[in-house]
Design an enzyme around this catalytic site. Sequence first.
Site, PDB file in Angstrom:
ATOM      1  N   ARG A  19      36.588  36.228  34.160  1.00  0.00           N
ATOM      2  CA  ARG A  19      35.807  37.332  33.613  1.00  0.00           C
ATOM      3  C   ARG A  19      36.462  37.528  32.234  1.00  0.00           C
ATOM      4  O   ARG A  19      36.597  38.790  31.664  1.00  0.00           O
ATOM      5  CB  ARG A  19      35.598  38.786  34.229  1.00  0.00           C
ATOM      6  CG  ARG A  19      34.747  38.624  35.444  1.00  0.00           C
ATOM      7  CD  ARG A  19      34.308  40.005  35.853  1.00  0.00           C
ATOM      8  NE  ARG A  19      33.581  40.063  37.018  1.00  0.00           N
ATOM      9  CZ  ARG A  19      32.308  39.824  37.174  1.00  0.00           C
ATOM     10  NH1 ARG A  19      31.467  39.753  35.669  1.00  0.00           N
ATOM     11  NH2 ARG A  19      31.626  39.605  38.256  1.00  0.00           N
ATOM     12  N   ARG A  23      32.993  42.708  29.341  1.00  0.00           N
ATOM     13  CA  ARG A  23      32.957  44.253  28.547  1.00  0.00           C
ATOM     14  C   ARG A  23      34.235  44.703  27.789  1.00  0.00           C
ATOM     15  O   ARG A  23      34.274  45.341  27.191  1.00  0.00           O
ATOM     16  CB  ARG A  23      32.546  44.981  29.396  1.00  0.00           C
ATOM     17  CG  ARG A  23      30.744  44.677  29.657  1.00  0.00           C
ATOM     18  CD  ARG A  23      30.194  45.911  30.789  1.00  0.00           C
ATOM     19  NE  ARG A  23      31.012  45.260  31.942  1.00  0.00           N
ATOM     20  CZ  ARG A  23      30.785  45.768  33.113  1.00  0.00           C
ATOM     21  NH1 ARG A  23      29.552  46.668  33.307  1.00  0.00           N
ATOM     22  NH2 ARG A  23      31.500  45.251  34.113  1.00  0.00           N
ATOM     23  N   ARG A  32      26.219  42.834  23.677  1.00  0.00           N
ATOM     24  CA  ARG A  32      25.366  43.581  24.690  1.00  0.00           C
ATOM     25  C   ARG A  32      24.500  44.705  23.819  1.00  0.00           C
ATOM     26  O   ARG A  32      23.741  45.149  24.584  1.00  0.00           O
ATOM     27  CB  ARG A  32      26.400  44.144  25.704  1.00  0.00           C
ATOM     28  CG  ARG A  32      26.778  42.859  26.885  1.00  0.00           C
ATOM     29  CD  ARG A  32      25.772  42.476  27.545  1.00  0.00           C
ATOM     30  NE  ARG A  32      25.547  43.511  28.791  1.00  0.00           N
ATOM     31  CZ  ARG A  32      24.714  44.407  29.189  1.00  0.00           C
ATOM     32  NH1 ARG A  32      23.634  44.341  28.134  1.00  0.00           N
ATOM     33  NH2 ARG A  32      24.466  45.376  30.128  1.00  0.00           N
ATOM     34  N   ASP A  68      25.950  33.815  35.427  1.00  0.00           N
ATOM     35  CA  ASP A  68      26.334  34.527  36.398  1.00  0.00           C
ATOM     36  C   ASP A  68      26.047  33.964  37.874  1.00  0.00           C
ATOM     37  O   ASP A  68      25.052  32.834  37.742  1.00  0.00           O
ATOM     38  CB  ASP A  68      25.585  35.813  36.549  1.00  0.00           C
ATOM     39  CG  ASP A  68      26.211  36.975  37.304  1.00  0.00           C
ATOM     40  OD1 ASP A  68      27.178  37.490  37.043  1.00  0.00           O
ATOM     41  OD2 ASP A  68      25.692  37.122  38.560  1.00  0.00           O
ATOM     42  N   TYR A 145      24.591  39.095  48.248  1.00  0.00           N
ATOM     43  CA  TYR A 145      24.089  39.936  47.465  1.00  0.00           C
ATOM     44  C   TYR A 145      22.411  39.902  48.058  1.00  0.00           C
ATOM     45  O   TYR A 145      21.648  40.945  47.743  1.00  0.00           O
ATOM     46  CB  TYR A 145      23.963  39.481  45.979  1.00  0.00           C
ATOM     47  CG  TYR A 145      25.168  39.721  45.519  1.00  0.00           C
ATOM     48  CD1 TYR A 145      25.624  41.124  44.906  1.00  0.00           C
ATOM     49  CD2 TYR A 145      26.456  39.028  45.515  1.00  0.00           C
ATOM     50  CE1 TYR A 145      26.742  41.565  44.367  1.00  0.00           C
ATOM     51  CE2 TYR A 145      27.682  39.230  44.903  1.00  0.00           C
ATOM     52  CZ  TYR A 145      27.853  40.560  44.618  1.00  0.00           C
ATOM     53  OH  TYR A 145      29.027  41.025  43.929  1.00  0.00           O
TER      54      TYR A 145
HETATM   55  O1  CP3 Z   1      34.481  34.852  33.879  1.00  0.00           O
HETATM   56  C1  CP3 Z   1      33.521  34.858  32.944  1.00  0.00           C
HETATM   57  O2  CP3 Z   1      34.183  35.354  31.798  1.00  0.00           O
HETATM   58  C2  CP3 Z   1      32.441  33.999  32.998  1.00  0.00           C
HETATM   59  C3  CP3 Z   1      31.143  34.934  33.321  1.00  0.00           C
HETATM   60  C4  CP3 Z   1      30.830  35.457  34.473  1.00  0.00           C
HETATM   61  C5  CP3 Z   1      30.023  36.453  34.832  1.00  0.00           C
HETATM   62  N1  CP3 Z   1      30.073  36.660  36.236  1.00  0.00           N
HETATM   63  C6  CP3 Z   1      29.386  37.340  33.831  1.00  0.00           C
HETATM   64  C7  CP3 Z   1      29.273  38.872  34.282  1.00  0.00           C
HETATM   65  C8  CP3 Z   1      31.273  34.872  35.920  1.00  0.00           C
HETATM   66  C9  CP3 Z   1      32.216  33.629  36.303  1.00  0.00           C
HETATM   67  C10 CP3 Z   1      30.806  35.712  36.763  1.00  0.00           C
HETATM   68  C11 CP3 Z   1      30.775  35.640  38.331  1.00  0.00           C
HETATM   69  C12 CP3 Z   1      30.332  36.781  39.136  1.00  0.00           C
HETATM   70  N2  CP3 Z   1      29.183  37.242  39.166  1.00  0.00           N
HETATM   71  C13 CP3 Z   1      30.872  36.832  40.575  1.00  0.00           C
HETATM   72  C14 CP3 Z   1      31.925  36.227  41.134  1.00  0.00           C
HETATM   73  C15 CP3 Z   1      33.390  36.606  40.440  1.00  0.00           C
HETATM   74  C16 CP3 Z   1      33.808  37.947  40.892  1.00  0.00           C
HETATM   75  O3  CP3 Z   1      34.135  38.756  39.920  1.00  0.00           O
HETATM   76  O4  CP3 Z   1      33.963  37.931  42.020  1.00  0.00           O
HETATM   77  C17 CP3 Z   1      30.284  37.995  41.040  1.00  0.00           C
HETATM   78  C18 CP3 Z   1      30.518  38.523  42.460  1.00  0.00           C
HETATM   79  C19 CP3 Z   1      29.002  38.087  40.320  1.00  0.00           C
HETATM   80  C20 CP3 Z   1      27.907  39.142  40.483  1.00  0.00           C
HETATM   81  C21 CP3 Z   1      27.918  40.087  39.450  1.00  0.00           C
HETATM   82  N3  CP3 Z   1      27.606  40.152  38.027  1.00  0.00           N
HETATM   83  C22 CP3 Z   1      28.414  41.608  39.407  1.00  0.00           C
HETATM   84  C23 CP3 Z   1      29.030  42.271  40.792  1.00  0.00           C
HETATM   85  C24 CP3 Z   1      28.485  41.947  38.250  1.00  0.00           C
HETATM   86  C25 CP3 Z   1      28.772  43.643  37.922  1.00  0.00           C
HETATM   87  C26 CP3 Z   1      29.944  43.480  37.714  1.00  0.00           C
HETATM   88  C27 CP3 Z   1      30.571  44.683  36.773  1.00  0.00           C
HETATM   89  O5  CP3 Z   1      31.799  44.788  36.460  1.00  0.00           O
HETATM   90  O6  CP3 Z   1      29.689  45.571  36.448  1.00  0.00           O
HETATM   91  C28 CP3 Z   1      27.965  41.030  37.360  1.00  0.00           C
HETATM   92  C29 CP3 Z   1      27.323  41.322  36.029  1.00  0.00           C
HETATM   93  C30 CP3 Z   1      28.249  40.355  35.071  1.00  0.00           C
HETATM   94  N4  CP3 Z   1      28.348  39.277  35.138  1.00  0.00           N
HETATM   95  C31 CP3 Z   1      29.227  41.063  33.615  1.00  0.00           C
HETATM   96  C32 CP3 Z   1      29.427  39.836  33.203  1.00  0.00           C
HETATM   97  C33 CP3 Z   1      30.459  39.775  31.944  1.00  0.00           C
HETATM   98  C34 CP3 Z   1      28.895  42.315  33.200  1.00  0.00           C
HETATM   99  C35 CP3 Z   1      27.643  42.671  32.857  1.00  0.00           C
HETATM  100  C36 CP3 Z   1      27.390  43.465  31.709  1.00  0.00           C
HETATM  101  O7  CP3 Z   1      27.612  43.215  30.552  1.00  0.00           O
HETATM  102  O8  CP3 Z   1      26.834  44.641  31.748  1.00  0.00           O
END
Ligand code: CP3
Length: 338
Positions: A19, A23, A32, A68, A145
């Site tokens: 990540r 954010r 965003r 994602d 999920y």
């Molecule tokens: O790592 C990176 O920079 C690449 C981008 C990336 C995202 N999601 C962008 C994202 C990657 C590798 C993921 C993988 C992902 N997504 C996982 C596996 C990694 C982990 O953290 O366990 C999982 C479980 C998800 C599912 C997911 N997507 C969740 C649980 C959330 C909410 C997280 C939160 O902190 O609110 C997301 C949304 C998400 N995916 C965001 C980002 C940058 C935040 C969304 C936003 O901008 O509001």
Amino acid sequence: MLRAARRQPVPFTPVWLMRQAGRYLPEYRAMRERYGFLELCRNPEAATEVTLQPVSRLGVDAAILFADILLLLEPLGVGLEFARGEGPVIRHPIRSEADVARLEPIDVEDSVGFVFETVRRVRQALPPTVPLIGFAGAPFTVASYLVEGGPSRDYLATKRLMYEAPEAWHRLLELLAAATARYLNGQIAAGAQLVQLFDSWVGVLAPDDYRAFVQPHTRAVIQKLTPGVPVIHFGTGTAALLPLMRAAGGDVIGLDWRVDLDTAWDAVGHDVGVQGNLDPAVLLARPAAIRERVKAILDRAGGRPGHVFNLGHGVLQETPVEHVQALVDIVHDLSDRR
Ligand code: CP3
């Protein structure tokens, strides 16, 4: 600044951060303001820009695709949404045998072609010395999920389906595994040079259940991947599962901070690499404290080749960007001196 000229063969421990595009970065937050999360993922030009942001700002040693793990579920028509502040929501979760029976195979090329276009653009824009990491969710974590309808603490609906309707469970995971392999191979064909499989929540399972309900499906994904492309296999809370995850496949096993890196490396075997494993919460503390903990991890890695420095899970939203910058510089600095 990129440190690309110093690479190959890697004279220091490479670092990238889960990540790293997210954010905590002001330039991501600015994107965003203009786009919804799914909108951003579906727009190759914008997603390319977000992928490149941490590379140019922090000098990390690899880019990870901005996308994602749940995008693959969109074509199932389950009502995937990213509600502000709530994380992902699936409006119509898959809970029963009948729900599973109604699922159609996922047409990957048709439904997530925009991801492949982003990969092509990122690969063109990156300096040749910075590798691009593609990724997908592992079948268990994606299924969790789909069944729970969002994040969960104890995964009860998922476990209930698994225990009560094993045939439906296996059918669901086979469907996800087939789509995941095509999704990752599509990213590889478009230019991803490594791929990471995220089994983020698999640590909620007993080892016997991992063996019976998960391992065959994760193995099926990894076996179908284009040969010669390194695979990072990651999970959290996996201390008791590490040898089983390693047996499922992967060239590098991702570790969280709940294990000591050296004993975990012994557990998976030194013929694979390890990635990790700083607690993301350390980045809330001042750089002097970060430095001590980075040093402890590098000491446990002992200068052996095959260690990729990373956090044990994603960068937390509340992390000061200067601390993330300090981390990258500290890893480069300390690993250079070996
Ligand atoms: O790592 C990176 O920079 C690449 C981008 C990336 C995202 N999601 C962008 C994202 C990657 C590798 C993921 C993988 C992902 N997504 C996982 C596996 C990694 C982990 O953290 O366990 C999982 C479980 C998800 C599912 C997911 N997507 C969740 C649980 C959330 C909410 C997280 C939160 O902190 O609110 C997301 C949304 C998400 N995916 C965001 C980002 C940058 C935040 C969304 C936003 O901008 O509001």
